[in-house]
Design an enzyme around this catalytic site. Structure first.
Site, short mmCIF file in Angstrom:
data_model
loop_
_atom_site.label_atom_id
_atom_site.label_comp_id
_atom_site.label_asym_id
_atom_site.label_seq_id
_atom_site.Cartn_x
_atom_site.Cartn_y
_atom_site.Cartn_z
N SER A 24 37.60 56.67 31.53
CA SER A 24 38.56 55.49 30.95
C SER A 24 38.66 55.03 29.69
O SER A 24 39.07 56.00 28.81
CB SER A 24 38.19 54.26 31.93
OG SER A 24 39.24 53.26 31.97
N ASP A 65 45.49 53.21 28.80
CA ASP A 65 44.03 53.65 28.20
C ASP A 65 43.89 55.08 28.43
O ASP A 65 44.82 55.87 28.97
CB ASP A 65 43.26 52.66 29.12
CG ASP A 65 43.23 52.97 30.66
OD1 ASP A 65 44.03 53.63 31.29
OD2 ASP A 65 42.06 52.70 31.24
N ASP A 113 45.36 54.41 33.66
CA ASP A 113 45.49 53.40 34.73
C ASP A 113 45.46 51.94 34.34
O ASP A 113 45.63 51.09 35.17
CB ASP A 113 44.45 53.52 36.04
CG ASP A 113 42.98 53.19 35.32
OD1 ASP A 113 42.86 53.06 34.12
OD2 ASP A 113 42.03 53.03 35.99
N ARG A 116 30.00 36.34 33.04
CA ARG A 116 29.50 37.24 34.10
C ARG A 116 29.00 38.51 33.57
O ARG A 116 29.31 39.08 32.42
CB ARG A 116 30.75 37.76 35.04
CG ARG A 116 31.91 38.41 34.15
CD ARG A 116 33.04 39.01 35.12
NE ARG A 116 32.70 40.14 35.65
CZ ARG A 116 32.92 41.28 34.95
NH1 ARG A 116 33.51 41.29 33.76
NH2 ARG A 116 32.81 42.53 35.57
N PRO A 117 28.07 39.23 34.21
CA PRO A 117 27.52 40.59 33.84
C PRO A 117 28.46 41.47 34.03
O PRO A 117 29.19 41.51 35.05
CB PRO A 117 26.27 40.75 34.80
CG PRO A 117 26.69 39.93 36.05
CD PRO A 117 27.46 38.67 35.88
N SER A 118 28.73 42.55 32.86
CA SER A 118 29.66 43.45 33.05
C SER A 118 29.10 44.57 34.10
O SER A 118 27.97 44.53 34.23
CB SER A 118 29.62 44.29 31.50
OG SER A 118 30.05 45.43 31.89
N GLY A 119 30.13 45.17 34.64
CA GLY A 119 29.75 46.14 35.73
C GLY A 119 29.71 47.38 34.94
O GLY A 119 29.62 48.51 35.60
N THR A 120 30.13 47.71 33.64
CA THR A 120 30.11 48.90 32.90
C THR A 120 29.25 49.01 31.64
O THR A 120 29.17 50.05 31.28
CB THR A 120 31.59 48.98 32.72
OG1 THR A 120 31.96 48.23 31.73
CG2 THR A 120 32.44 49.08 33.98
C1 16G Z 1 36.34 48.97 35.69
C2 16G Z 1 37.21 48.63 36.72
C3 16G Z 1 38.31 47.30 36.31
C4 16G Z 1 37.45 46.35 35.63
C5 16G Z 1 36.34 46.80 34.60
C6 16G Z 1 35.61 45.54 34.01
C7 16G Z 1 37.83 50.04 38.52
C8 16G Z 1 38.78 51.00 38.95
N1 16G Z 1 37.80 49.57 37.08
O1 16G Z 1 36.91 49.42 34.64
O2 16G Z 1 38.91 47.02 37.10
O3 16G Z 1 38.13 45.28 34.96
O4 16G Z 1 35.70 47.59 35.31
O5 16G Z 1 34.60 46.15 33.37
O6 16G Z 1 37.55 49.21 39.15
P1 16G Z 1 33.29 45.00 33.12
O7 16G Z 1 32.73 44.84 34.48
O8 16G Z 1 32.54 45.65 32.17
O9 16G Z 1 34.03 43.80 32.50
MG MG Z 2 41.16 53.17 32.96
#
Ligand code: 16G
Ligand code: MG
Length: 555
Positions: A72, A287, A291, A509-513
């Protein structure tokens, strides 16, 4: 694997794993908000294993499953993978843990996890050869990672359908088309472009301009797949919308998402590089996997104005409310946001537009799921990811009403318009280009220029910061991420800080990525907002084990 028939397959799976895709990384990785995402060099074995999992999932669901290779908006050296479920949704949550397990197990235990999945889900049809739809973004690492996925699919006895380089929402669309036996559309790139552009042209009619609306837009392709694919739209639109494309550097230029793209524009609140600075001209960015969509413009004093996902959501929800009222057909409409939505947008929607709003945790799966509760559900994240979903019964109601002779002329026109507009939308997932066509359709219908759109409400100044920590899981949250539960005492500290700022709001919040904690703050003035963000970030750094220095406010 479970029985003798599968011994041979088992040997293939294992031989491939050992010879071609051995697990090279010791530390665990987890299937997060958007699948697995990390440095591309660490992902080959994960990709192979996701190929295996996709086939198991397809056999279990007796349906076509998708695999998308993308990271992404992340930098070019990263990559990632996510699975797409039968109706084009994100992988069901209960399978995320299997994805994580399968990715982290040692090579010699791979077979055990596969057997566990088969047993637990009672997958009997191990000789079926389900189709798995595979797509990838423009990253230089994507071709070899895609080959690893395809080898996984083949080793498990599935049938890979390789769509090559496509946007994430295109891949979701292909999966939905295949599983609805084409009711959703033709499962080809050509079919996708035709569906969207034909519907767009029908709604737009012969007058390409209207009132203050002019049909030209500057488009930032983030040097990624969104740049590659917009060319086909331009052809299909045949002049009804003129898209001036920028940031179209070729694959491997290293410029993917660099100083441009929707994430850069939204998080830096800055005009991207590569676009001409023409005052009061509508610009948009997508991006790296197209998406997400963000609009913005520079005024005559070069001041930057952002129209983010919240603005797009309010524009769309407000418009649907108007058109629905005109149809005379009763359908309930709702909007889904996350805690990142600007407080001013929520006030505007609830108080002025009088549309119900729900708040859910970050991540498309939560938003999408909640939106499905409404007949017409609009969902958007402030970062520009979102779409509109319609219940099948709602679509049927519209189509049936159109067939009857009980409607007035005005009702009939509105109903027909709505039916066409549904075809401009990619309901499977947020789709930057489909969303762009929808926004342009609404601005055209209203006869608005970008400033009129912006005048609907005034955003509260807001700031996003991140704090690097050793372990992001020390922070846990509740109430759609608006309150934190651990570490103990942090929420009280945040409450005390926020209380000092009029209309102040902040959450962490903890990032999910990424391995960071994210901080959001908004307040009445830019100065106060930045101070609030910095104070909260300092507290997080102190109480959640921040590494390095606390973050500074960028200029
Ligand atoms: C991912 C998510 C997006 C969310 C972002 C938050 C999908 C397809 N994509 O890109 O929706 O806004 O993570 O990122 O679910 P973060 O947890 O690092 O803040
Ligand atoms: Mg994307």
């Amino acid at each position: 694997m479970a029985n003798n028939d599968n011994k041979l397959r088992c040997r293939t799976v294992y031989a491939f794993a050992r010879e071609m895709y051995p697990k090279t990384v010791k530390c665990d990785i987890s299937y997060g908000t958007a699948g697995f995402r990390t440095r591309a060099t660490d992902l080959e074995y994960v990709m192979y294993r996701m190929g295996l999992l996709a086939v198991l999932r397809a056999r279990f669901k007796k349906a076509v499953i998708g695999v998308m290779i993308t990271a992404s908006h992340n930098p070019e050296p990263d990559n990632g993978v996510k699975l797409v479920d039968p109706m084009g949704e994100m992988l069901e949550q209960s399978w995320e843990k299997w994805a994580t397990k399968l990715a982290n197990v040692t090579d010699d235990k791979l077979e055990n996890v596969i057997n566990d999945i088969i047993k637990l889900h009672d997958i009997q049809n191990m000789n079926d050869r389900p189709e798995i739809v595979v797509g990838k973004d423009t990253r230089p690492s994507s071709p070899s990672l895609s080959k690893a996925v395809i080898d996984g699919i083949l080793a498990m006895g599935g049938k890979p359908i390789d769509y090559g380089i496509v946007t994430t929402p295109q891949l979701h669309y292909f999966v939905a088309c295949k599983n609805t036996h084409r009711a959703y559309g033709e499962p080809t790139e050509e079919g996708y472009y035709r569906k969207l552009t034909d519907a767009f042209k029908k709604v737009r009619g012969d007058n390409f301009n209207n009132g203050n609306y002019t049909n030209r837009i500057l488009y930032d392709g983030a040097n990624g797949v969104g740049a590659k694919k917009i060319k086909f739209f331009k052809e299909g639109l045949a002049g009804s919308l003129i898209i001036d494309m920028y940031n179209d550097e070729i694959i491997g230029s290293g410029k993917l998402n660099y100083l441009c793209g929707a994430d850069f524009v939204k998080s830096q609140q800055k005009f991207p590089t590569g676009l001409p600075q023409i005052p009061n001209t509508r610009c948009c960015s997508v991006d790296g996997d197209a998406d997400r969509l963000i609009y913005y413009y520079l005024d005559e004093n070069q001041k930057f104005h952002l129209l983010d996902g919240d603005r797009i959501a309010t524009l769309i929800a407000g418009f649907f409310k108007e058109v629905l009222e005109k149809t005379g057909i009763r359908l309930n409409l709702g909007l889904v946001q996350t805690a990142y939505a600007n407080g001013a947008s929520t006030t505007y929607i609830t108080k002025e537009l009088k549309i119900p709003v729900a708040c859910v945790p970050t991540g498309v799966k939560w938003l999408h799921h909640k939106a499905l509760e409404y007949d017409v559900g609009v969902y958007f994240e402030a970062n520009g990811h979102g779409t509109v979903v319609f219940k099948n019964e709602a679509k049927e109601k519209l189509r049936n009403a159109f067939q009857t002779n009980n409607l007035t002329r005005e009702q009939k026109d509105a109903t027909s318009r709505l039916i066409h507009i549904i075809d401009i939308i990619n309901e499977t997932v947020g789709d930057a280009i489909a969303d762009l066509l929808l926004v342009e359709t609404i601005l055209h219908a209203k006869g608005w220029d970008v400033r009129q759109w912006e005048e609907t409400y005034t955003d509260l100044p807001n700031r996003l910061l991140k704090v690097s920590v050793q372990d992001r899981t020390v922070i846990t949250t509740t109430d759609a991420e608006r309150k934190c539960v651990t570490p103990k005492g942090l929420q009280e500290e945040i409450d005390n800080i926020v209380a000092k700022y009029p209309k102040g709001r902040s959450f962490v919040r903890p990032s999910g990525t990424e391995d960071v904690i994210r901080i959001y703050a908004e307040a009445v003035t830019r100065r106060e907002c930045d101070k609030l963000a910095a104070e909260v970030a300092g507290k997080v750094h102190e109480l959640a084990g921040g590494t390095g220095n606390p973050p500074e406010i960028p200029n």
